[in-house]
Design a protein around this motif. Sequence first.
Motif, PDB file in Angstrom:
ATOM      1  N   LEU A   1       0.793  -1.202   0.009  1.00 33.58           N
ATOM      2  CA  LEU A   1      -0.143   0.160  -0.055  1.00 33.58           C
ATOM      3  C   LEU A   1       0.931   1.305  -0.338  1.00 33.58           C
ATOM      4  O   LEU A   1       0.302   2.352  -0.541  1.00 33.58           O
ATOM      5  CB  LEU A   1      -0.981   0.152   1.092  1.00 33.58           C
ATOM      6  CG  LEU A   1      -1.872  -1.074   1.019  1.00 33.58           C
ATOM      7  CD1 LEU A   1      -2.654  -1.295   2.578  1.00 33.58           C
ATOM      8  CD2 LEU A   1      -2.629  -0.935  -0.099  1.00 33.58           C
ATOM      9  N   GLN A   2       2.029   1.237   0.532  1.00 39.69           N
ATOM     10  CA  GLN A   2       3.076   2.380   0.623  1.00 39.69           C
ATOM     11  C   GLN A   2       3.073   2.978  -0.729  1.00 39.69           C
ATOM     12  O   GLN A   2       3.260   4.041  -1.045  1.00 39.69           O
ATOM     13  CB  GLN A   2       4.081   2.065   1.377  1.00 39.69           C
ATOM     14  CG  GLN A   2       3.968   1.965   3.009  1.00 39.69           C
ATOM     15  CD  GLN A   2       3.755   0.330   3.110  1.00 39.69           C
ATOM     16  OE1 GLN A   2       3.274  -0.326   2.362  1.00 39.69           O
ATOM     17  NE2 GLN A   2       4.279  -0.041   4.493  1.00 39.69           N
ATOM     18  N   GLY A   3       3.245   2.167  -1.822  1.00 40.37           N
ATOM     19  CA  GLY A   3       3.525   2.667  -3.161  1.00 40.37           C
ATOM     20  C   GLY A   3       2.200   2.794  -4.048  1.00 40.37           C
ATOM     21  O   GLY A   3       2.489   2.724  -5.162  1.00 40.37           O
ATOM     22  N   LEU A   4       0.922   2.240  -3.371  1.00 40.85           N
ATOM     23  CA  LEU A   4      -0.026   2.213  -4.218  1.00 40.85           C
ATOM     24  C   LEU A   4      -0.811   3.444  -3.845  1.00 40.85           C
ATOM     25  O   LEU A   4      -1.116   3.923  -2.935  1.00 40.85           O
ATOM     26  CB  LEU A   4      -0.947   1.092  -3.666  1.00 40.85           C
ATOM     27  CG  LEU A   4      -2.230   0.712  -4.607  1.00 40.85           C
ATOM     28  CD1 LEU A   4      -1.986   0.281  -5.930  1.00 40.85           C
ATOM     29  CD2 LEU A   4      -2.898  -0.388  -3.951  1.00 40.85           C
ATOM     30  N   ASN A   5      -1.308   4.072  -5.066  1.00 45.53           N
ATOM     31  CA  ASN A   5      -2.137   5.157  -5.040  1.00 45.53           C
ATOM     32  C   ASN A   5      -3.652   4.967  -4.922  1.00 45.53           C
ATOM     33  O   ASN A   5      -4.224   4.022  -5.843  1.00 45.53           O
ATOM     34  CB  ASN A   5      -1.960   6.007  -6.385  1.00 45.53           C
ATOM     35  CG  ASN A   5      -2.981   7.365  -6.410  1.00 45.53           C
ATOM     36  OD1 ASN A   5      -3.392   7.769  -5.252  1.00 45.53           O
ATOM     37  ND2 ASN A   5      -2.715   8.184  -7.465  1.00 45.53           N
TER      38      ASN A   5
ATOM     39  N   GLY B   1      -4.340  13.041  -8.442  1.00 48.77           N
ATOM     40  CA  GLY B   1      -3.798  13.085  -7.030  1.00 48.77           C
ATOM     41  C   GLY B   1      -3.063  11.903  -6.692  1.00 48.77           C
ATOM     42  O   GLY B   1      -3.170  10.829  -7.238  1.00 48.77           O
ATOM     43  N   GLU B   2      -2.560  11.698  -5.347  1.00 51.17           N
ATOM     44  CA  GLU B   2      -2.267  10.409  -4.759  1.00 51.17           C
ATOM     45  C   GLU B   2      -2.402  10.423  -3.316  1.00 51.17           C
ATOM     46  O   GLU B   2      -2.084  11.383  -2.543  1.00 51.17           O
ATOM     47  CB  GLU B   2      -0.706  10.447  -5.059  1.00 51.17           C
ATOM     48  CG  GLU B   2       0.224   9.287  -4.785  1.00 51.17           C
ATOM     49  CD  GLU B   2       1.448   9.002  -5.233  1.00 51.17           C
ATOM     50  OE1 GLU B   2       2.230   8.157  -4.791  1.00 51.17           O
ATOM     51  OE2 GLU B   2       2.012  10.121  -6.067  1.00 51.17           O
TER      52      GLU B   2
ATOM     53  N   ALA C   1     -13.141  10.347   3.929  1.00 48.91           N
ATOM     54  CA  ALA C   1     -13.623  10.347   2.649  1.00 48.91           C
ATOM     55  C   ALA C   1     -13.069  11.560   1.641  1.00 48.91           C
ATOM     56  O   ALA C   1     -12.630  12.495   2.307  1.00 48.91           O
ATOM     57  CB  ALA C   1     -15.362  10.704   2.663  1.00 48.91           C
ATOM     58  N   LEU C   2     -12.958  11.176   0.549  1.00 47.00           N
ATOM     59  CA  LEU C   2     -12.440  12.073  -0.488  1.00 47.00           C
ATOM     60  C   LEU C   2     -13.576  12.104  -1.672  1.00 47.00           C
ATOM     61  O   LEU C   2     -14.199  11.107  -2.005  1.00 47.00           O
ATOM     62  CB  LEU C   2     -11.204  11.709  -1.102  1.00 47.00           C
ATOM     63  CG  LEU C   2      -9.989  11.772   0.118  1.00 47.00           C
ATOM     64  CD1 LEU C   2      -9.876  10.284   0.271  1.00 47.00           C
ATOM     65  CD2 LEU C   2      -8.750  12.183  -0.534  1.00 47.00           C
TER      66      LEU C   2
ATOM     67  N   ARG D   1      -0.519  13.491  -1.475  1.00 46.98           N
ATOM     68  CA  ARG D   1       0.683  14.141  -2.050  1.00 46.98           C
ATOM     69  C   ARG D   1       0.134  14.837  -3.586  1.00 46.98           C
ATOM     70  O   ARG D   1      -0.725  14.374  -3.968  1.00 46.98           O
ATOM     71  CB  ARG D   1       1.870  13.607  -2.171  1.00 46.98           C
ATOM     72  CG  ARG D   1       1.855  12.178  -3.020  1.00 46.98           C
ATOM     73  CD  ARG D   1       3.022  11.377  -2.955  1.00 46.98           C
ATOM     74  NE  ARG D   1       3.137  10.458  -1.970  1.00 46.98           N
ATOM     75  CZ  ARG D   1       4.041  10.036  -1.126  1.00 46.98           C
ATOM     76  NH1 ARG D   1       5.335  10.695  -1.338  1.00 46.98           N
ATOM     77  NH2 ARG D   1       3.982   9.427  -0.069  1.00 46.98           N
ATOM     78  N   GLY D   2       1.187  15.545  -4.058  1.00 45.64           N
ATOM     79  CA  GLY D   2       0.953  15.857  -5.751  1.00 45.64           C
ATOM     80  C   GLY D   2      -0.228  16.630  -5.755  1.00 45.64           C
ATOM     81  O   GLY D   2      -0.354  17.869  -4.958  1.00 45.64           O
ATOM     82  N   THR D   3      -0.942  16.516  -6.577  1.00 40.32           N
ATOM     83  CA  THR D   3      -2.028  17.680  -6.979  1.00 40.32           C
ATOM     84  C   THR D   3      -3.438  17.052  -6.275  1.00 40.32           C
ATOM     85  O   THR D   3      -4.535  17.555  -6.728  1.00 40.32           O
ATOM     86  CB  THR D   3      -2.355  17.537  -8.344  1.00 40.32           C
ATOM     87  OG1 THR D   3      -2.643  16.188  -9.050  1.00 40.32           O
ATOM     88  CG2 THR D   3      -1.129  17.951  -9.351  1.00 40.32           C
TER      89      THR D   3
END
Length: 219
Positions: free
Chosen positions: A21-25, A31-32, A160-161, A183-185
């Motif tokens: 999961l650490q590398g999974l978006n 976004g991430e 939630a997002l 992170r990211g956008t």
Amino acid sequence: MDICNGRADGHMQTDMFQPDLQGLNLLPSDGELNDFGRVFYGREADISLHRLLRDVPWQANTALVNGQVIKSGRQLAWYADDKFRYTHSGLLREAIVWELPILELIKNRVERVTGATFNSCVLNLYHNGSQGMGWHSDREAVGAHSLIASVSVGATRKFALRHKISGEKRALLLEHGQLIVMRGTTQQHWLHALMRTQQTLGPRISLTFRLFPAHEDWS
């Protein structure tokens, strides 16, 4: 809405995602969001919650509405490397310089796990399930300051997002000692919220670490 449940082994229990999961978006686009699982366990997480409840100088969350200062049940505190200042909801905020050993320990763990460096932490205290936070994005987390690491201690709550344009939603349950990173956008394209519930729940604290852009004017 997709809901992903965390497990004590740090992996999410779901048919949708792989264990790394650490590398999974966990976001489909724009976004991430990474889930590091529980980085504080058992007694360690319990002690963190107890000491934060006891030692943080909690203040009521306030906003200026139509010229009047309005208080909500949620309480907060802001710690940082310096007495940073910015205006939020019409009121001036000033950070407390780091002084709590338990907060330093949590910060060091988060920095070690994420590989990032932070100079600021906003703590929110939700006393029960009726207290939450509505849909919003963090306007100060843009560009070079886009990485936000959030630790949860206390009651499990739904985070939630919602995509700002498409309305697509994602959600996960944040457990005692769990760490997520946006992170990211993500802040440009997604809103996020802590959902309220009628369930009888104990207190929950979120610790949101970021690199605060102290050289910029956020008033």
